[in-house]
Design an enzyme around this catalytic site. Structure first.
Site, short mmCIF file in Angstrom:
data_model
loop_
_atom_site.label_atom_id
_atom_site.label_comp_id
_atom_site.label_asym_id
_atom_site.label_seq_id
_atom_site.Cartn_x
_atom_site.Cartn_y
_atom_site.Cartn_z
N ASP A 5 -5.06 19.12 -14.45
CA ASP A 5 -5.50 17.86 -14.96
C ASP A 5 -5.09 18.09 -16.22
O ASP A 5 -5.69 18.67 -17.18
CB ASP A 5 -6.93 17.54 -14.80
CG ASP A 5 -7.42 16.23 -15.36
OD1 ASP A 5 -6.45 15.48 -16.09
OD2 ASP A 5 -8.45 15.76 -14.79
N LYS A 64 -5.97 6.76 -19.81
CA LYS A 64 -6.02 7.24 -21.00
C LYS A 64 -4.94 7.01 -21.93
O LYS A 64 -4.43 6.15 -22.18
CB LYS A 64 -6.63 8.49 -20.86
CG LYS A 64 -7.68 8.79 -19.85
CD LYS A 64 -8.92 8.17 -20.39
CE LYS A 64 -10.10 8.04 -18.88
NZ LYS A 64 -10.40 9.30 -18.47
N ARG A 123 0.93 -1.27 0.03
CA ARG A 123 0.11 0.22 -0.21
C ARG A 123 0.90 1.33 -0.08
O ARG A 123 0.38 2.38 -0.47
CB ARG A 123 -1.17 -0.04 1.12
CG ARG A 123 -2.09 1.20 1.33
CD ARG A 123 -3.10 1.04 2.06
NE ARG A 123 -3.15 0.09 2.83
CZ ARG A 123 -2.66 0.45 4.40
NH1 ARG A 123 -2.44 1.63 4.56
NH2 ARG A 123 -2.66 -0.50 5.22
N TYR A 174 -14.17 17.41 -16.02
CA TYR A 174 -14.59 16.10 -15.90
C TYR A 174 -15.63 15.67 -14.83
O TYR A 174 -15.69 16.21 -13.60
CB TYR A 174 -13.36 15.10 -15.79
CG TYR A 174 -13.70 13.72 -15.78
CD1 TYR A 174 -13.72 13.08 -16.80
CD2 TYR A 174 -13.64 12.90 -14.59
CE1 TYR A 174 -13.94 11.57 -17.04
CE2 TYR A 174 -13.75 11.65 -14.58
CZ TYR A 174 -13.90 10.95 -15.74
OH TYR A 174 -14.21 9.72 -15.84
C1 LIG Z 1 -11.07 9.87 -17.43
C2 LIG Z 1 -10.64 11.03 -16.64
C3 LIG Z 1 -10.57 11.30 -15.51
C4 LIG Z 1 -10.54 10.19 -14.35
O1 LIG Z 1 -9.97 8.99 -14.48
P1 LIG Z 1 -10.21 7.65 -14.02
O2 LIG Z 1 -8.76 6.88 -14.66
O3 LIG Z 1 -11.14 7.18 -14.85
O4 LIG Z 1 -10.36 7.66 -12.55
C5 LIG Z 1 -10.17 12.49 -14.89
N1 LIG Z 1 -9.99 13.66 -15.66
C6 LIG Z 1 -10.19 13.42 -17.00
C7 LIG Z 1 -9.92 14.73 -17.72
C8 LIG Z 1 -10.62 12.29 -17.49
O5 LIG Z 1 -10.66 12.30 -18.98
#
Ligand SMILES: *Cc1c(COP(=O)(O)O)cnc(C)c1O
Length: 399
Positions: A184, A209, A59, A112
């Site tokens: 982000d 992604k 962890r 998001y």
């Molecule tokens: C998909 C996404 C998230 C969340 O990510 P997860 O891996 O699904 O928890 C946050 N910000 C953006 C811009 C995203 O495309």
């Protein structure tokens, strides 16, 4: 020549890799173990009390995760990085790390969906106030700053309308006011945009992604100063427990090796698809930062090395047109998520943003016929032919 000066593709393959000390494995092994055995109580004390670097319990980190973190820090030009179990874990951990009791955060009005849910449902519950701003409007950000403000959070390019925030301009405000700026940068990936180099304090990614790229792992990363990342690990990751598994860390590193070549292909195909859509009579508007028609094209050009494969577009004919289009594509898959090597589409009003009213959606630019596309690396003619035949089906419906 130091590896830092080498090109992205070389760095992706060589930088941050450590030689396996046990038997010299060429690819870092998956340390699929929960705990680590100490030689004696003195070593156990040193490691458990954080007096020495090492591994105690998964962890808190594993060698596979550690290597991934080194690679992310180097890619994002940060002192340190933390890998966690999802993009949302990265976002919430970073936001909580920057928060204080009774504090206040400035956040974007389009973001998001699950991040919005955290702002709306969780932060206020724990006494943290949020103010929504248009992050393109610097005066609005400055005007929102209060005595208890800790954080300015932005997402650029933003989901799903591809709004661009000027990272450098916002960072000047946050630096002058001693605030933590978190970006982000998921839609860009570290290959196309490096927020810390541009002045931000912390960058987060949904590694699910582009970083992974193959649709096989849900994961997230945070990069920033060593002080910030240490705090994010202890006590936040330690107590909230959003750990990444060693196998997922390993899969992520496998995907990251080709990030540079994948992003190059996403950018080329993205621009070609955006230009095709912009010319199409059934398409009202295309939202892609690489098009000159994008309101923030100049800012995108300044801070991004390419424009990626994400875009949205409005089909004439509203919800019904969007649905016919979705049911007609053959190469594109109907799916949420994005940044995969293969192309995906989603209809934002009925899928990711179904819980907003039509008025709420329109206020932030999500029209009824809006489709979000994650352009993959297939042969471009096949992608364009597929979009073209799906739009022909919409035309036949004569809406
Ligand atoms: C998909 C996404 C998230 C969340 O990510 P997860 O891996 O699904 O928890 C946050 N910000 C953006 C811009 C995203 O495309």
């Amino acid at each position: 020549m130091s590896k830092e000066r080498m090109g992205l593709n070389t760095r992706l393959l060589h930088e941050g890799s450590s030689k396996d000390s046990l038997c010299g494995a060429h690819v870092t092994p998956i340390y699929q173990t929960t705990t680590y055995v100490f030689d004696n109580i003195e070593e156990a004390i040193r490691l458990n009390q954080n007096q020495d670097q090492g591994f105690t319990y998964t962890r808190f980190g594993s060698p596979t995760q550690h290597e991934l973190e080194n690679k992310i820090a180097l890619l994002e030009n940060a002192e340190a990085a933390l890998a966690v179990g999802s993009g949302m874990a990265a976002i919430t951990t970073a936001l909580l790390t920057s928060s204080k009791k009774g504090g206040h955060m400035i956040v974007p009005n389009i973001v998001y969906g699950c991040t919005y849910a955290f702002f709306e449902q969780l932060l206020p519950k724990y006494g943290i106030e949020v103010t929504y701003v248009d992050p393109g409007n610097l005066e609005q950000i400055e005007a929102a700053i209060k005595e208890n403000t800790t954080t300015v959070y932005v997402e650029t390019p933003a989901n799903p309308t591809l709004n661009i925030t000027d990272i450098e301009a916002v960072s000047k405000i946050t630096k002058a006011n001693n605030l933590t700026m978190i970006v982000d940068s998921t839609f860009a990936s570290p290959a196309l945009q490096n927020p810390i180099t541009l002045g931000a304090d912390v960058v987060v990614h949904s590694a699910t992604k582009y970083l992974c790229g193959h649709g096989t792992v849900v994961a997230g990363v945070i990069a920033g100063s060593k002080e910030f990342v240490d705090k994010a690990r202890f006590p936040y990751l330690q107590t909230l427990g959003a750990v990444i598994s060693p196998f997922d860390a390993w899969l992520l590193m496998l995907g990251m090796k080709t990030l540079g070549v994948r992003m190059k292909a996403h950018c080329e195909n993205g621009l070609a698809v955006a230009k095709f859509l912009e010319e199409h009579p059934l398409v009202e508007r295309v939202y892609y930062p690489g098009l000159e028609s994008h309101p923030s094209h100049e800012i995108a050009k300044k801070q991004m090395k390419g424009f990626g494969g994400m875009m949205s577009f409005d089909i004439k004919g509203g919800i019904e047109a969007g649905k016919i289009f979705m049911n007609s594509v053959k190469v594109f898959s109907l799916a949420t998520s994005l940044g995969n090597i293969d192309s995906l589409v989603q209809h934002s009003p009925t899928m990711s943003h179904f819980d907003m009213s039509k008025e709420e959606r329109e206020k932030v630019g999500i029209k009824d016929g809006q489709v979000r596309v994650s352009v993959g690396i297939e042969d471009i003619d096949d992608l364009i032919n597929d979009l073209s035949q799906a739009l022909d089906e919409v035309k036949k419906a004569n809406l």
